[in-house]
Design an enzyme around this catalytic site. Structure first.
Site, PDB file in Angstrom:
ATOM      1  N   THR A 116      24.289  35.822  -4.843  1.00 32.63           N
ATOM      2  CA  THR A 116      25.568  36.066  -5.756  1.00 32.63           C
ATOM      3  C   THR A 116      26.744  36.193  -4.624  1.00 32.63           C
ATOM      4  O   THR A 116      26.521  36.880  -3.725  1.00 32.63           O
ATOM      5  CB  THR A 116      25.638  37.181  -6.752  1.00 32.63           C
ATOM      6  OG1 THR A 116      24.526  36.644  -7.768  1.00 32.63           O
ATOM      7  CG2 THR A 116      27.117  37.080  -7.270  1.00 32.63           C
TER       8      THR A 116
ATOM      9  N   PHE B  50      30.323  37.157  -3.596  1.00 30.82           N
ATOM     10  CA  PHE B  50      31.389  37.982  -4.261  1.00 30.82           C
ATOM     11  C   PHE B  50      32.597  37.780  -3.161  1.00 30.82           C
ATOM     12  O   PHE B  50      32.612  37.628  -1.888  1.00 30.82           O
ATOM     13  CB  PHE B  50      31.189  39.454  -4.043  1.00 30.82           C
ATOM     14  CG  PHE B  50      30.005  39.928  -5.019  1.00 30.82           C
ATOM     15  CD1 PHE B  50      30.193  40.621  -6.135  1.00 30.82           C
ATOM     16  CD2 PHE B  50      28.656  39.754  -4.597  1.00 30.82           C
ATOM     17  CE1 PHE B  50      29.421  40.895  -6.917  1.00 30.82           C
ATOM     18  CE2 PHE B  50      27.738  40.061  -5.640  1.00 30.82           C
ATOM     19  CZ  PHE B  50      27.954  40.882  -6.830  1.00 30.82           C
TER      20      PHE B  50
END
Length: 283
Positions: A181, A183
């Site tokens: 992921t 960010f």
């Protein structure tokens, strides 16, 4: 990204979430420096905390390597006046966890955030468990600990198991190992000058004229685009925003020339940020 001593970094979720892991690794701080983290229930509250000074920085998840863009977060980037000052990529390694003494045969339900459940369908089908979607991964572990549920398990990070006193029954339970992921790191202030490799992110819209989108994108020729995505505008039906990530600083001559070309042709445009890129994931 360097930061003052003991920076405060906001994230969405509970302690032990992948957002908190990103927050703990978002800033370059001297050895021994404590990074303070603050969790918020929603992305909106996360951004508000940075805007009003509750937190100096924040981490907003924008895409997952398996699930794609996180659309709510992407949409918020076009609205906020906060600056993107960097990025951090977190390796998502899910663990199956339960209260001490609970074994696999005792489990009837498995709790986690919906994307995490979707990423672990093979495990859930293998045991015939009932999946229960919760607000976030670490919150699922916390919920089981607080209720003393002995017929439930959570899918969350190793850190969540440690924080909430759960036993890890299985590790790396995600269907695909290539699970990361990304960010974006947000601040009220612009990023400090850096010689590190950079990304520049922008969003724009063009008129509904045949070929005009292609003409606008052609201004970016010669640049390496790492992401291109369209999203519906929320203020106009059947109109779309284009989100672009490209490699290079906004101040680099070739990038600056390309951005100027896009700004001339677009009916709406905003440079979301030009910031040091993540060179390696947090494992």
């Amino acid at each position: 990204m360097t930061a003052d001593a003991s920076p405060t970094v906001a994230f969405q979720g509970n302690s032990g979430s992948y957002g908190e892991i990103a927050a703990l690794n978002a800033m370059s701080t001297p050895p021994g420096t404590t990074v303070n983290t603050l969790g918020y229930p929603t992305f909106h509250e996360l951004l508000r905390a940075i805007e009003n000074g509750e937190a100096e920085y924040g981490v907003l998840p924008v895409e997952n390597s398996l699930m794609g863009a996180i659309h709510q977060a992407i949409d918020l980037l076009s609205d906020t006046e906060l600056h993107v000052i960097g990025e951090v990529v977190v390796r998502v390694s899910h663990c199956l966890m339960a209260l001490p003494g609970v074994e696999l045969r005792d489990i009837r339900r498995v709790l986690s955030q919906q994307p995490a459940l979707d990423q672990c369908t093979n495990l859930i089908k293998e045991y015939g468990w009932h999946p229960v979607a919760k607000h976030d991964t670490a919150g699922s572990a916390k919920d089981i600990q607080e209720r003393g549920a002995r017929d439930e398990a959570a899918i969350a990070s190793r850190r969540a198991a440690e924080l909430y006193g759960l036993n890890i029954l299985k590790e790396e339970v995600e269907d695909e190992a290539f699970n990361y992921t990304r960010f974006m790191v947000l601040s009220r202030h612009e990023p400090l000058p850096s010689d590190a490799p950079h990304k520049t992110s922008l969003v724009f819209a063009v008129r509904h004229t045949p070929g005009f989108l292609v003409e606008t994108l052609s201004e970016l020729r010669g640049l390496n685009l790492s992401r291109i995505e369209s999203r519906p505008r929320r203020d106009r039906a059947w109109s779309y925003l284009m989100y672009i990530d490209l490699e290079g600083k906004a101040s680099d001559p070739q990038v600056a020339l390309a951005l100027a070309g896009v700004l001339r042709k677009a009916s709406y445009a905003k440079i979301i940020g030009s910031y040091p890129m993540a060179l390696a994931p947090v494992e």
